[in-house]
Design an enzyme around this catalytic site. Structure first.
Site, PDB file in Angstrom:
ATOM      1  N   ARG A  53       0.785  -1.035  -0.028  1.00 30.46           N
ATOM      2  CA  ARG A  53      -0.013  -0.046   0.073  1.00 30.46           C
ATOM      3  C   ARG A  53       1.030   1.089  -0.037  1.00 30.46           C
ATOM      4  NH1 ARG A  53      -1.562   1.226   5.095  1.00 30.46           N
ATOM      5  NH2 ARG A  53      -0.419   3.077   4.850  1.00 30.46           N
ATOM      6  N   TYR A 105     -20.131  13.334 -15.344  1.00 29.89           N
ATOM      7  CA  TYR A 105     -20.261  11.958 -14.818  1.00 29.89           C
ATOM      8  C   TYR A 105     -21.181  12.553 -13.233  1.00 29.89           C
ATOM      9  CZ  TYR A 105     -19.852   7.820 -12.197  1.00 29.89           C
ATOM     10  OH  TYR A 105     -20.130   6.678 -11.211  1.00 29.89           O
ATOM     11  N   ASP A 178     -11.174  14.752 -17.023  1.00 31.78           N
ATOM     12  CA  ASP A 178     -11.791  13.502 -16.766  1.00 31.78           C
ATOM     13  C   ASP A 178     -11.694  13.235 -18.322  1.00 31.78           C
ATOM     14  OD1 ASP A 178     -13.047  11.043 -17.147  1.00 31.78           O
ATOM     15  OD2 ASP A 178     -14.660  11.665 -15.648  1.00 31.78           O
ATOM     16  N   LYS A 203     -13.051   1.543 -17.872  1.00 29.81           N
ATOM     17  CA  LYS A 203     -13.826   1.789 -18.974  1.00 29.81           C
ATOM     18  C   LYS A 203     -12.739   1.552 -20.221  1.00 29.81           C
ATOM     19  CE  LYS A 203     -16.783   3.614 -16.329  1.00 29.81           C
ATOM     20  NZ  LYS A 203     -17.922   3.033 -15.688  1.00 29.81           N
TER      21      LYS A 203
HETATM   22  N1  PLP Z   1     -15.641   9.232 -15.125  1.00 26.39           N
HETATM   23  C1  PLP Z   1     -16.560   8.895 -15.815  1.00 26.39           C
HETATM   24  C2  PLP Z   1     -16.571   9.739 -17.402  1.00 26.39           C
HETATM   25  C3  PLP Z   1     -17.474   7.789 -15.789  1.00 26.39           C
HETATM   26  O1  PLP Z   1     -18.244   7.092 -16.672  1.00 26.39           O
HETATM   27  C4  PLP Z   1     -17.214   7.005 -14.666  1.00 26.39           C
HETATM   28  C5  PLP Z   1     -17.989   5.875 -14.071  1.00 26.39           C
HETATM   29  O2  PLP Z   1     -19.160   5.706 -15.060  1.00 26.39           O
HETATM   30  C6  PLP Z   1     -16.241   7.559 -13.602  1.00 26.39           C
HETATM   31  C7  PLP Z   1     -15.723   8.649 -13.706  1.00 26.39           C
HETATM   32  C8  PLP Z   1     -16.030   7.107 -12.086  1.00 26.39           C
HETATM   33  O3  PLP Z   1     -15.340   5.809 -12.398  1.00 26.39           O
HETATM   34  P1  PLP Z   1     -15.284   4.430 -11.608  1.00 26.39           P
HETATM   35  O4  PLP Z   1     -16.770   3.821 -11.785  1.00 26.39           O
HETATM   36  O5  PLP Z   1     -14.194   3.501 -12.108  1.00 26.39           O
HETATM   37  O6  PLP Z   1     -15.222   4.731 -10.183  1.00 26.39           O
END
Ligand code: PLP
Length: 382
Positions: A53, A105, A178, A203
């Site tokens: 960790r 998101y 993001d 993803k």
């Molecule tokens: N950012 C985007 C564009 C997403 O689609 C998602 C999840 O759907 C996230 C962040 C969050 O990621 P995680 O589900 O891996 O925590």
């Protein structure tokens, strides 16, 4: 280990940087599950590893590849995309001001409102496609961070990273992007002036819908980076060794997967634009999209595998059509090899900016004609 220094990003990804295990000659990356590592007899840790960790050799190759693909100085894996995004905000101080997109998101927007705001951050949600609105919302000296998502879930609006970075830096703020949907195949935010790139590696980077992970890539290895490293180490939101290994395996096919997903999304978008049942197709790759010119400038090689359809028949038709598909899977998430369809307003709940008539589509790598005919049948029979 040996890296291919002059390879293109596509080759770097395919060969996972070309690292070869020096002891065994293994071409395929190995996995290291140990949680602890031997000290040297003089009490040092010359191997560089002490405790898993967050000091795990299985991370090294995946993080180095992410740095290479994004053009960053350092990369850090996290237990999820949310853990990665949360670390950026938790690295600020209570009282700091941040700007985030009104459409983004939803899970992160909810966390910003329900956790980060009571914790002390001042969060303003703005239209990230509107430079004048961003300039008006920035508080010089107090705004520490502008958070972008481009293309942004689930309306797929595009933010002008270079212009926003200029504006943010003039006010003393950082820019984090993001870039989950764009992936480094289509856009490299650090090269456009951003300071931090975040991915839900769950993803496209992994691409097989079989693990959850997050990543941050930073333009510099500076004090802010050290703060992120401390949050990961001390907070303990670390990725397991097996997940890190799966992520590295997934990234080796990132380029061809993303290219096919982009082609499929464009084919679906073109087919349903002007369709009798469809009020609007939201996809930045369509020349009719309001952000098309900006997307074409900022992205290369495609416009992403995500699009949304707004149905003339409204919410009832959207929910009913999602129930009729056979090839598409009715499920949340995105970026896997299998195509997914989702009535997005249902998952986001009250207060969502997402129209009730909207279906979000994540295009996988199936044959475009099968995806289109499955949707046609579902729209007709619903
Ligand atoms: N950012 C985007 C564009 C997403 O689609 C998602 C999840 O759907 C996230 C962040 C969050 O990621 P995680 O589900 O891996 O925590």
């Amino acid at each position: 280990m040996s890296a291919g220094e002059n390879w293109s990003p596509r080759s770097q990804a395919a060969r996972a940087l070309g690292w070869i295990d020096q002891r065994t000659g293994a071409v395929t990356p190995s996995i290291q599950p140990s949680s602890t590592f031997l000290r040297d007899s003089d009490n040092q840790f010359r191997s560089g590893y002490s405790y898993a960790r967050d000091n795990n050799p299985t991370y090294d190759q995946a993080e180095a590849l992410l740095c290479e693909l994004e053009g960053g100085a350092a990369a850090m894996l996290f237990a999820s995309g949310m853990a990665a995004a949360g670390a950026v905000f938790l690295n600020l101080r209570p009282g700091d001001h941040v700007l985030a997109p009104r459409v983004m998101y939803w899970g992160l927007r909810k966390w910003l409102m329900e956790f980060a705001t009571p914790w002390g951050l001042q969060v303003d949600l703005v239209e990230m496609g509107d430079l004048a609105a961003i300039a008006a919302a920035v508080r010089p000296g107090q705004t520490r961070l502008i958070w972008l998502e481009t293309p942004a879930n689930p309306l797929w609006g595009i933010s002008d990273i270079a212009a926003i970075a200029k504006l943010a830096h003039a006010a003393g703020a950082l820019v984090a992007v993001d870039s989950t949907v764009a992936t480094p195949v289509l856009c490299q935010p650090l090269n456009l002036g951003a300071d931090i790139v975040m991915h839900s590696a769950t993803k496209y980077l992994n691409g097989h819908s079989d693990m959850v992970a997050g990543a941050l890539i930073t333009a510099r290895k500076d004090d802010f980076w050290q703060g992120l490293a401390d949050i990961r180490h001390d907070g303990g939101a670390i990725l397991g060794a097996f997940e890190a290994w799966l992520l590295l395996r997934g990234m080796r096919t990132l380029y061809p997967r993303v290219e096919v997903a982009c082609r499929n999304a464009l084919a679906v978008a073109q087919h349903f634009e002007g369709h009798g049942e469809v009020a609007q197709v939201l996809y930045p790759g369509l020349p009719s999209a309001p952000d098309h010119a900006l997307a074409a400038r900022q992205m290369r090689g495609g416009f992403g595998g995500m699009l949304s359809l707004r149905l003339k028949g409204g919410e009832r038709h959207a929910v009913a059509a999602a129930a009729k598909v056979k090839l598409w899977s009715r499920a949340t998430s995105l970026g896997g090899v299998e195509s997914l369809i989702e009535h997005r307003a249902s998952i986001e709940g009250p207060g969502t900016p997402v129209p009730a008539d909207l279906l979000r589509l994540s295009c996988g790598i199936e044959a475009a004609e099968d995806l289109i005919s499955d949707l046609e049948t579902a729209l007709r029979s619903a």
